[in-house]
Design an enzyme around this catalytic site. Sequence first.
Site, PDB file in Angstrom:
ATOM      1  N   GLU A   7      46.001  22.545  49.743  1.00  0.00           N
ATOM      2  CA  GLU A   7      46.175  23.493  48.637  1.00  0.00           C
ATOM      3  C   GLU A   7      46.774  24.798  49.142  1.00  0.00           C
ATOM      4  O   GLU A   7      47.609  25.420  48.480  1.00  0.00           O
ATOM      5  CB  GLU A   7      44.822  23.757  47.971  1.00  0.00           C
ATOM      6  CG  GLU A   7      44.895  24.558  46.674  1.00  0.00           C
ATOM      7  CD  GLU A   7      44.800  26.069  46.847  1.00  0.00           C
ATOM      8  OE1 GLU A   7      44.981  26.783  45.860  1.00  0.00           O
ATOM      9  OE2 GLU A   7      44.543  26.550  47.977  1.00  0.00           O
ATOM     10  N   GLU A   8      46.350  25.226  50.327  1.00  0.00           N
ATOM     11  CA  GLU A   8      46.762  26.541  50.838  1.00  0.00           C
ATOM     12  C   GLU A   8      48.252  26.621  51.137  1.00  0.00           C
ATOM     13  O   GLU A   8      48.798  27.706  51.269  1.00  0.00           O
ATOM     14  CB  GLU A   8      45.963  26.888  52.102  1.00  0.00           C
ATOM     15  CG  GLU A   8      44.476  27.068  51.866  1.00  0.00           C
ATOM     16  CD  GLU A   8      44.139  28.325  51.085  1.00  0.00           C
ATOM     17  OE1 GLU A   8      45.057  29.075  50.728  1.00  0.00           O
ATOM     18  OE2 GLU A   8      42.939  28.530  50.829  1.00  0.00           O
ATOM     19  N   ASP A  40      36.658  29.740  51.216  1.00  0.00           N
ATOM     20  CA  ASP A  40      37.833  29.258  50.478  1.00  0.00           C
ATOM     21  C   ASP A  40      38.300  27.990  51.189  1.00  0.00           C
ATOM     22  O   ASP A  40      39.033  28.081  52.165  1.00  0.00           O
ATOM     23  CB  ASP A  40      38.927  30.333  50.477  1.00  0.00           C
ATOM     24  CG  ASP A  40      40.193  29.872  49.780  1.00  0.00           C
ATOM     25  OD1 ASP A  40      40.148  28.836  49.099  1.00  0.00           O
ATOM     26  OD2 ASP A  40      41.218  30.550  49.920  1.00  0.00           O
ATOM     27  N   ASP A  45      37.406  27.279  42.736  1.00  0.00           N
ATOM     28  CA  ASP A  45      38.177  27.915  43.807  1.00  0.00           C
ATOM     29  C   ASP A  45      38.403  29.395  43.537  1.00  0.00           C
ATOM     30  O   ASP A  45      39.289  30.014  44.122  1.00  0.00           O
ATOM     31  CB  ASP A  45      39.512  27.160  43.958  1.00  0.00           C
ATOM     32  CG  ASP A  45      40.242  27.516  45.247  1.00  0.00           C
ATOM     33  OD1 ASP A  45      39.585  28.032  46.182  1.00  0.00           O
ATOM     34  OD2 ASP A  45      41.469  27.299  45.306  1.00  0.00           O
ATOM     35  N   HIS A  76      39.334  22.221  47.278  1.00  0.00           N
ATOM     36  CA  HIS A  76      40.273  21.795  48.332  1.00  0.00           C
ATOM     37  C   HIS A  76      39.646  21.788  49.719  1.00  0.00           C
ATOM     38  O   HIS A  76      38.795  22.618  50.048  1.00  0.00           O
ATOM     39  CB  HIS A  76      41.587  22.581  48.281  1.00  0.00           C
ATOM     40  CG  HIS A  76      41.503  24.052  48.528  1.00  0.00           C
ATOM     41  ND1 HIS A  76      41.566  24.599  49.784  1.00  0.00           N
ATOM     42  CD2 HIS A  76      41.397  25.101  47.672  1.00  0.00           C
ATOM     43  CE1 HIS A  76      41.515  25.922  49.690  1.00  0.00           C
ATOM     44  NE2 HIS A  76      41.396  26.264  48.426  1.00  0.00           N
ATOM     45  N   ASP A 103      41.306  21.991  52.732  1.00  0.00           N
ATOM     46  CA  ASP A 103      41.958  22.744  53.817  1.00  0.00           C
ATOM     47  C   ASP A 103      41.583  24.224  53.779  1.00  0.00           C
ATOM     48  O   ASP A 103      41.118  24.744  52.763  1.00  0.00           O
ATOM     49  CB  ASP A 103      43.485  22.584  53.752  1.00  0.00           C
ATOM     50  CG  ASP A 103      44.098  23.190  52.498  1.00  0.00           C
ATOM     51  OD1 ASP A 103      43.502  23.056  51.404  1.00  0.00           O
ATOM     52  OD2 ASP A 103      45.167  23.818  52.599  1.00  0.00           O
ATOM     53  N   HIS A 117      41.055  34.286  53.479  1.00  0.00           N
ATOM     54  CA  HIS A 117      42.141  34.278  54.475  1.00  0.00           C
ATOM     55  C   HIS A 117      42.010  35.461  55.439  1.00  0.00           C
ATOM     56  O   HIS A 117      42.999  36.056  55.835  1.00  0.00           O
ATOM     57  CB  HIS A 117      43.538  34.323  53.818  1.00  0.00           C
ATOM     58  CG  HIS A 117      43.745  33.273  52.779  1.00  0.00           C
ATOM     59  ND1 HIS A 117      44.943  33.085  52.140  1.00  0.00           N
ATOM     60  CD2 HIS A 117      42.921  32.323  52.273  1.00  0.00           C
ATOM     61  CE1 HIS A 117      44.825  32.095  51.275  1.00  0.00           C
ATOM     62  NE2 HIS A 117      43.604  31.621  51.331  1.00  0.00           N
TER      63      HIS A 117
HETATM   64 ZN   LIG Z   1      41.316  28.268  47.676  1.00  0.00          ZN
END
Ligand SMILES: [Zn+2]
Length: 419
Positions: free
Chosen positions: A187-188, A153, A209, A90, A92, A391
């Site tokens: 995706e997030e 990520d 991922d 992904h 984003d 994150h």
């Molecule tokens: Zn991810």
Amino acid sequence: MSISKEIQAFLLNNSIDRFLRYVKIWTTSDEISKTFPSTNNQFELGKLLAEELKSLNLEDIVHDKFCFVYAFLPASKGFEKVQAIGLIAHLDTSPAVNGKDVKPVIHKNYDGGDIKFAQNSDLTLTTVDSPQLKEYIGLDIITSQGDTLLGADNKAGIAEIMTACGTWQKFPELKHGPIVICFTPDEEIGRGTTKINKKKLPEVCYTMDGSEMGQLEIECFDAWGVVIKFKGLNVHPGYAKGLMINAIHIASRFLSDLPEAESPEKTEEREGFYHLSNLKGNEEEASATLIIRDFELENNEKRMEYLKSLKSKYEALYPGLKIELAFKHQYENMFTYLKKKEKIVDLAKKAIKLAGIEVKIHSIRGGTDGAKLSSKGIPTPNIFAGGLLFHSRKEYIPTLALQKASEVLIHLADLWTKL
Ligand SMILES: [Zn+2]
């Protein structure tokens, strides 16, 4: 198949170079936005990748208006009949932490001590934050400068897939069947497959991922959303005896009947939970929003039955009160689908082992795009991308993980040609 020193060096250098370039591009998604993609800045990375895929000899490259990037890598000569596989990552990064102006830093030859951040002297990354760091002594570790997340990520996943494409181009002796690349936006914020064009994907896919090196995820939560509405009756509190039905107060009693032992803060590993995320209202009307999670559908069904029994109990206790329960199935445990497709998982395990890494089977206490695709008929296990502490401003990745994840893809494609 063994991978020569020369190819390994290429995998390492190419994946680091790509990763450092991609993380600098701002692609934070936005859960409040109603547009697809949720933020325009994701187009910049999508556009760059579409151009780079062209120079790597991929065909049918599409960067669509929803910001999905699709590309097709034709099979090595003589392997056109091999089952096509899809590789997904992904674009984003999480809106939870600032992802603009990421300035990656390589900490050479990690010595096991605390890692400090140039732009944030209060922040340190230690083996308490991430015990895996102890396994990475002697390796080079990439972090941000402490004022943003890193974006491993999932830009690690993107860099690894792009590196694999670059490697297949440079070393044609590495054989592969047809390969479909798909990079997804948003995706997030849970919208990574909302606008996906399933027709462009093959019958088998892998997301890149996952987290630490060696991880393979084939199981995720079975997930439900619950909205409970309480309808009461307001009366002047001075004259309310026997008349008022205080919806919000009753709601709070109802919710305190949920077992505390089954809450996110009291559960781990394969245990499920109820999670209250919102409660609002007044005497007339109140509503509560919950999620229910478990690896077993049956356990979630029991939780829903329990909520129904509470509804009966409270409606009987407070005549005139109305409680409405609405359940929504959010996503399924992908193992339901993957257990019927052993080969797809087995080849991923083999590929990880061939890259010289220990396989760590992991159950995701959450969901992935792969879970959604699996329930839509495209079994999609999740392979490690190598980053940790996602994150977070402490997010990091060892450079070796970039190399090894790319290497896993080379082995995986080769294994599919040998069936
Ligand atoms: Zn991810």
